[in-house]
Design an enzyme around this catalytic site. Structure first.
Site, PDB file in Angstrom:
ATOM      1  N   LYS A  15      22.550  62.437  55.013  1.00 23.94           N
ATOM      2  CA  LYS A  15      21.264  62.984  54.608  1.00 23.94           C
ATOM      3  C   LYS A  15      20.639  62.113  53.503  1.00 23.94           C
ATOM      4  O   LYS A  15      20.357  60.966  53.740  1.00 23.94           O
ATOM      5  CB  LYS A  15      21.457  64.442  54.184  1.00 23.94           C
ATOM      6  CG  LYS A  15      22.345  65.267  55.148  1.00 23.94           C
ATOM      7  CD  LYS A  15      21.711  65.564  56.484  1.00 23.94           C
ATOM      8  CE  LYS A  15      22.658  66.177  57.503  1.00 23.94           C
ATOM      9  NZ  LYS A  15      23.283  67.426  57.110  1.00 23.94           N
TER      10      LYS A  15
ATOM     11  N   ARG B  72      42.231  52.099  58.374  1.00 22.67           N
ATOM     12  CA  ARG B  72      42.158  53.566  58.338  1.00 22.67           C
ATOM     13  C   ARG B  72      42.456  54.064  56.920  1.00 22.67           C
ATOM     14  O   ARG B  72      41.981  55.108  56.507  1.00 22.67           O
ATOM     15  CB  ARG B  72      43.101  54.205  59.366  1.00 22.67           C
ATOM     16  CG  ARG B  72      43.097  55.733  59.326  1.00 22.67           C
ATOM     17  CD  ARG B  72      43.517  56.385  60.642  1.00 22.67           C
ATOM     18  NE  ARG B  72      44.738  55.840  61.157  1.00 22.67           N
ATOM     19  CZ  ARG B  72      45.966  56.134  60.686  1.00 22.67           C
ATOM     20  NH1 ARG B  72      46.112  56.982  59.699  1.00 22.67           N
ATOM     21  NH2 ARG B  72      47.036  55.570  61.215  1.00 22.67           N
TER      22      ARG B  72
ATOM     23  N   ASP C 133      29.053  71.620  47.676  1.00 24.07           N
ATOM     24  CA  ASP C 133      28.398  70.739  48.655  1.00 24.07           C
ATOM     25  C   ASP C 133      27.027  70.382  48.084  1.00 24.07           C
ATOM     26  O   ASP C 133      26.102  71.190  48.099  1.00 24.07           O
ATOM     27  CB  ASP C 133      28.287  71.452  50.001  1.00 24.07           C
ATOM     28  CG  ASP C 133      27.622  70.583  51.071  1.00 24.07           C
ATOM     29  OD1 ASP C 133      26.904  69.629  50.714  1.00 24.07           O
ATOM     30  OD2 ASP C 133      27.802  70.881  52.267  1.00 24.07           O
TER      31      ASP C 133
ATOM     32  N   TYR D  17      25.797  75.310  55.508  1.00 17.41           N
ATOM     33  CA  TYR D  17      25.471  74.554  56.717  1.00 17.41           C
ATOM     34  C   TYR D  17      26.190  75.187  57.919  1.00 17.41           C
ATOM     35  O   TYR D  17      27.360  75.574  57.799  1.00 17.41           O
ATOM     36  CB  TYR D  17      25.917  73.097  56.501  1.00 17.41           C
ATOM     37  CG  TYR D  17      25.817  72.243  57.729  1.00 17.41           C
ATOM     38  CD1 TYR D  17      24.576  71.894  58.248  1.00 17.41           C
ATOM     39  CD2 TYR D  17      26.959  71.797  58.383  1.00 17.41           C
ATOM     40  CE1 TYR D  17      24.488  71.116  59.384  1.00 17.41           C
ATOM     41  CE2 TYR D  17      26.871  71.013  59.521  1.00 17.41           C
ATOM     42  CZ  TYR D  17      25.631  70.681  60.011  1.00 17.41           C
ATOM     43  OH  TYR D  17      25.540  69.913  61.136  1.00 17.41           O
TER      44      TYR D  17
HETATM   45  C1  LIG Z   1      24.486  68.137  57.528  1.00 15.71           C
HETATM   46  C2  LIG Z   1      25.266  68.891  56.529  1.00 15.71           C
HETATM   47  C3  LIG Z   1      26.669  68.924  56.582  1.00 15.71           C
HETATM   48  C4  LIG Z   1      27.447  68.245  57.685  1.00 15.71           C
HETATM   49  O1  LIG Z   1      27.337  66.870  57.586  1.00 15.71           O
HETATM   50  P1  LIG Z   1      27.457  65.848  58.848  1.00 15.71           P
HETATM   51  O2  LIG Z   1      27.267  64.527  58.219  1.00 15.71           O
HETATM   52  O3  LIG Z   1      26.411  66.234  59.835  1.00 15.71           O
HETATM   53  O4  LIG Z   1      28.829  66.055  59.414  1.00 15.71           O
HETATM   54  C5  LIG Z   1      27.331  69.596  55.574  1.00 15.71           C
HETATM   55  N1  LIG Z   1      26.667  70.227  54.574  1.00 15.71           N
HETATM   56  C6  LIG Z   1      25.317  70.226  54.508  1.00 15.71           C
HETATM   57  C7  LIG Z   1      24.633  70.946  53.389  1.00 15.71           C
HETATM   58  C8  LIG Z   1      24.573  69.569  55.488  1.00 15.71           C
HETATM   59  O5  LIG Z   1      23.228  69.590  55.427  1.00 15.71           O
END
Ligand SMILES: *Cc1c(COP(=O)(O)O)cnc(C)c1O
Length: 388
Positions: A202, A54, A177, A107
């Protein structure tokens, strides 16, 4: 070294016991430290060494080194999801009484976490409509500000340079982000941003086979986030995901070039189509944020959005008539994906907040994959032809 070389080599040494060139997947929850004295030293932090997965695992540690190198960061942490990255950053770096700002839209899950969950920790959350709105109307008590340089799902451009200049004046922590652009196209830390985060699910992974999160930045901030994320919230990335993510990252430059080229072709096609009322793609010179991305990034990304005049009914007809594009949320996969954000990824927002953020019923979001662009355009043309 150049980006592509770092993507391949950083964080990877041949396994000392076997010479295996690829980092092994360490499926272990615990690590034998042999003697009580050594156990005491490791828990006191005197001896670096693995204790419990962890806290750290060799497969994830190798990936963290690769990602830190790609972002130009001191350190990176890998966690279970993009949302684990968002929530860990917030719980680690803010406390009761603080103000957190974000630039609309973000998001849907991030929006919902900030507005519905973080506020329960006694934190005030304020959204701003744009970089200029934040510059003009920010609260001087802002402790932390979060934004997406190219927003999900409206592809609005937020100029990180404007946010950083205000944040430096008021002593706020900046969190970018960078899921949509990835470090291949945009490196926020080079503009003075404190922390960069990703949904590794992604583009970084790129193959749509894992859920993953990444946080990178300067050492002391990352140390604080690491303790909260891994020790307290307990959201580490598993070794299998870490292996798959490092494998994906090796081809990030190759994939991003293909995503960018295809998205530019698709956006040009849509912009000339009579049934499309608006195209959102920062690579179009007519896009309001075109210049800011051109100045700070080396490409415009693989996401395209469009407005169809007839709202949900038209969006549904269009989506239902696509065959190469899969109707699915998520993005950044090799396969092209299409969704209607207002009823899916951003459905948890109130109608009012959605309207303010521009997430309308007319909006369709496309994640342009790495198939042949002509085939993608043919598929889009066929679905558009089904609209009245
Ligand atoms: C999908 C996404 C998230 C969240 O990520 P997960 O891996 O689904 O928890 C956060 N920010 C952006 C811009 C995203 O496209």
């Amino acid at each position: 070294m150049k980006f592509q070389t770092i993507a391949i080599h950083a964080g990877q040494q041949p396994d000392p016991s076997t010479g295996a060139l690829n980092t092994p997947v360490y499926f272990t929850s615990t690590y034998s430290y042999g003697t009580a004295e050594e156990g005491k030293a490791r828990f006191a932090g005197q001896n670096p060494g693995y204790i419990y997965s962890r806290f750290a695992n060799p497969t994830s540690s190798a990936l963290e080194q690769k990602l830190a190198a790609l972002e130009g960061a001191d350190e990176a942490i890998v966690v279970a999801s993009g949302m684990a990255a968002v929530s860990s950053i917030m719980y680690a770096l803010t406390q009761q009484g603080d103000e957190v700002a974000f630039i609309d839209p973000v998001y849907g899950g991030t929006d919902s976490f900030l507005r519905n969950t973080l506020v329960r920790a006694g934190i005030t959350v304020t959204s701003y409509r744009s970089d200029d709105d934040f510059v003009a109307n920010h609260s001087p008590n802002t402790r932390l500000v979060l934004w997406e340089p190219v927003t999900n799902p409206t592809l609005k451009v937020i100029d990180s340079r404007k946010i950083v200049s205000i944040a430096k004046q008021i002593g706020a922590i900046t969190v970018c982000d960078n899921t949509f652009l990835t470090p291949y196209l945009f490196r926020p830390l080079e503009l003075g941003v404190d922390l960069v985060m990703h949904s590794g699910t992604k583009y970084l992974c790129g193959h749509g086979d894992i859920i993953a999160g990444v946080i990178a930045g300067n050492g002391p901030l990352i140390q604080r986030v690491r303790t909260v994320a891994l020790k307290h919230l307990g959201v580490p990335m598993g070794p299998q995901e870490a292996y798959l993510l490092q494998r994906g990252v090796k081809t990030l430059p190759l994939r991003m070039q293909a995503h960018c080229q295809n998205a530019a072709k698709v956006a040009a096609f849509l912009a000339s189509h009579p049934k499309v009322s608006k195209v959102y793609f920062p690579g179009l010179p007519s896009h309001l944020g075109h210049q800011a991305v051109a100045d700070t990034a080396s490409g415009f990304g693989g996401m395209v959005a469009l407005d169809l005049a007839g709202g949900f009914a038209d969006a549904a007809r269009f989506l239902d008539n696509l065959s190469l594009f899969a109707q699915a949320v998520s993005l950044g996969d090799l396969e092209s994906l299409a969704c209607h954000p207002a009823s899916t990824t951003h459905a948890a927002m109130s109608a009012e907040d959605r309207a303010k953020a521009g997430v309308t019923d007319q909006l369709v979001r496309l994640s342009i994959g790495v198939e042949d662009a002509d085939d993608l355009i043919e598929d889009l043309a066929k679905a558009l032809a089904c609209l009245a």
